[in-house]
Design a protein around this motif. Structure first.
Motif, PDB file in Angstrom:
ATOM      1  N   ASP A   2       4.747   1.684 -18.709  1.00 45.83           N
ATOM      2  CA  ASP A   2       4.986   1.484 -20.135  1.00 45.83           C
ATOM      3  C   ASP A   2       6.356   0.866 -20.373  1.00 45.83           C
ATOM      4  O   ASP A   2       7.308   1.131 -19.651  1.00 45.83           O
ATOM      5  N   GLU A  59      11.032  -1.777 -18.347  1.00 51.76           N
ATOM      6  CA  GLU A  59       9.777  -1.359 -17.734  1.00 51.76           C
ATOM      7  C   GLU A  59      10.026  -1.127 -16.254  1.00 51.76           C
ATOM      8  O   GLU A  59      10.482  -2.030 -15.553  1.00 51.76           O
ATOM      9  N   ARG A  97       7.547 -12.394 -20.412  1.00 55.62           N
ATOM     10  CA  ARG A  97       6.880 -12.720 -21.673  1.00 55.62           C
ATOM     11  C   ARG A  97       5.368 -12.480 -21.587  1.00 55.62           C
ATOM     12  O   ARG A  97       4.779 -12.559 -20.525  1.00 55.62           O
ATOM     13  N   ARG A  99       3.892  -9.661 -22.291  1.00 52.38           N
ATOM     14  CA  ARG A  99       3.576  -8.273 -21.917  1.00 52.38           C
ATOM     15  C   ARG A  99       3.860  -7.286 -23.040  1.00 52.38           C
ATOM     16  O   ARG A  99       3.700  -6.084 -22.853  1.00 52.38           O
ATOM     17  N   GLY A 100       4.303  -7.785 -24.208  1.00 53.98           N
ATOM     18  CA  GLY A 100       4.500  -6.901 -25.345  1.00 53.98           C
ATOM     19  C   GLY A 100       5.924  -6.439 -25.583  1.00 53.98           C
ATOM     20  O   GLY A 100       6.174  -5.674 -26.512  1.00 53.98           O
ATOM     21  N   GLU A 103       7.299  -7.699 -29.100  1.00 50.05           N
ATOM     22  CA  GLU A 103       6.703  -6.951 -30.206  1.00 50.05           C
ATOM     23  C   GLU A 103       7.223  -5.516 -30.238  1.00 50.05           C
ATOM     24  O   GLU A 103       7.514  -4.979 -31.317  1.00 50.05           O
ATOM     25  N   ALA A 104       7.367  -4.891 -29.087  1.00 51.83           N
ATOM     26  CA  ALA A 104       7.884  -3.521 -29.040  1.00 51.83           C
ATOM     27  C   ALA A 104       9.315  -3.458 -29.581  1.00 51.83           C
ATOM     28  O   ALA A 104       9.681  -2.509 -30.282  1.00 51.83           O
ATOM     29  N   ARG A 107       9.054  -3.834 -33.409  1.00 50.17           N
ATOM     30  CA  ARG A 107       8.528  -2.579 -33.981  1.00 50.17           C
ATOM     31  C   ARG A 107       9.623  -1.506 -34.023  1.00 50.17           C
ATOM     32  O   ARG A 107       9.734  -0.756 -34.993  1.00 50.17           O
ATOM     33  N   SER A 132       6.059 -18.391 -30.851  1.00 50.28           N
ATOM     34  CA  SER A 132       5.603 -17.098 -30.307  1.00 50.28           C
ATOM     35  C   SER A 132       6.207 -15.951 -31.098  1.00 50.28           C
ATOM     36  O   SER A 132       5.522 -14.972 -31.411  1.00 50.28           O
ATOM     37  N   ILE A 136       4.474 -12.890 -33.647  1.00 46.94           N
ATOM     38  CA  ILE A 136       4.799 -11.454 -33.621  1.00 46.94           C
ATOM     39  C   ILE A 136       5.150 -10.983 -35.025  1.00 46.94           C
ATOM     40  O   ILE A 136       4.612  -9.983 -35.515  1.00 46.94           O
ATOM     41  N   ARG A 139       2.099 -10.897 -37.317  1.00 46.42           N
ATOM     42  CA  ARG A 139       1.182  -9.830 -36.920  1.00 46.42           C
ATOM     43  C   ARG A 139       1.679  -8.467 -37.414  1.00 46.42           C
ATOM     44  O   ARG A 139       0.894  -7.594 -37.760  1.00 46.42           O
TER      45      ARG A 139
END
Length: 168
Positions: A2, A59, A97, A99-100, A103-104, A107, A132, A136, A139
């Protein structure tokens, strides 16, 4: 594994500065390449961390990228006025890039903004070519605010940063 979002640690300043600089350089976002004055700002994580909250995506012990969360007007804010938080210098290592991580990071900034008393929106500036990142933002519910678009270098007519906002 994660992706974990947390505050940057002092020992990661140089690595995050380089990830941020490389992201902007490799994506062709700096007009003068290695001689661009903004590159100094991108690499100066210590300065950002002293005036705002710098977050990293990690990660498995690997630093993927970072972002600067500005909780309101102040030395690190470009546009934020009272009641607004600002997101700045979002960057993810090219190899990480998709892999989220980006966005994480966004957020996490939104969650932090919700915790800031009196904060009613999150704003950010982005370059036209950062498609890109735009995906994000959109979204996650950010909308374009063309009336706030601005030029960080007024003597150059060809640079306009696009703005987005998210009402909390």
């Amino acid at each position: 594994m994660d992706i974990v979002i947390r505050r940057v640690e002092r020992g990661e300043f140089a690595a995050l500065g380089e990830i941020t600089a490389r992201a902007y350089l490799d994506d062709g976002l700096l007009d003068f390449g290695e001689s661009d004055a903004y590159l100094v700002e991108l690499r100066d994580v210590a300065k950002r961390a002293g005036a705002a909250e710098v977050l990293v995506a990690v990660e498995g012990g690997c630093l993927l990228g970072g972002v600067t969360f500005v909780p309101g007007p102040g030395p690190m804010a470009d546009l934020a006025v009272p009641g607004e938080a600002e997101i700045r210098m979002l960057a993810v290592d090219r190899a990480a890039r998709g892999r989220g991580a980006g966005e994480a990071l966004v957020r996490s900034c939104v969650e932090r903004a919700r915790a800031v008393e009196g904060c009613v929106r999150v704003i950010l500036s982005t370059q036209r070519s950062m498609r890109s990142a735009h995906r994000i933002y959109e979204r996650l519910g950010f909308v374009r605010t063309p009336e706030r678009d601005w030029n960080p270098v007024p003597e150059w007519d060809d640079i306009t940063l696009l703005t987005y906002q998210l009402t909390l």
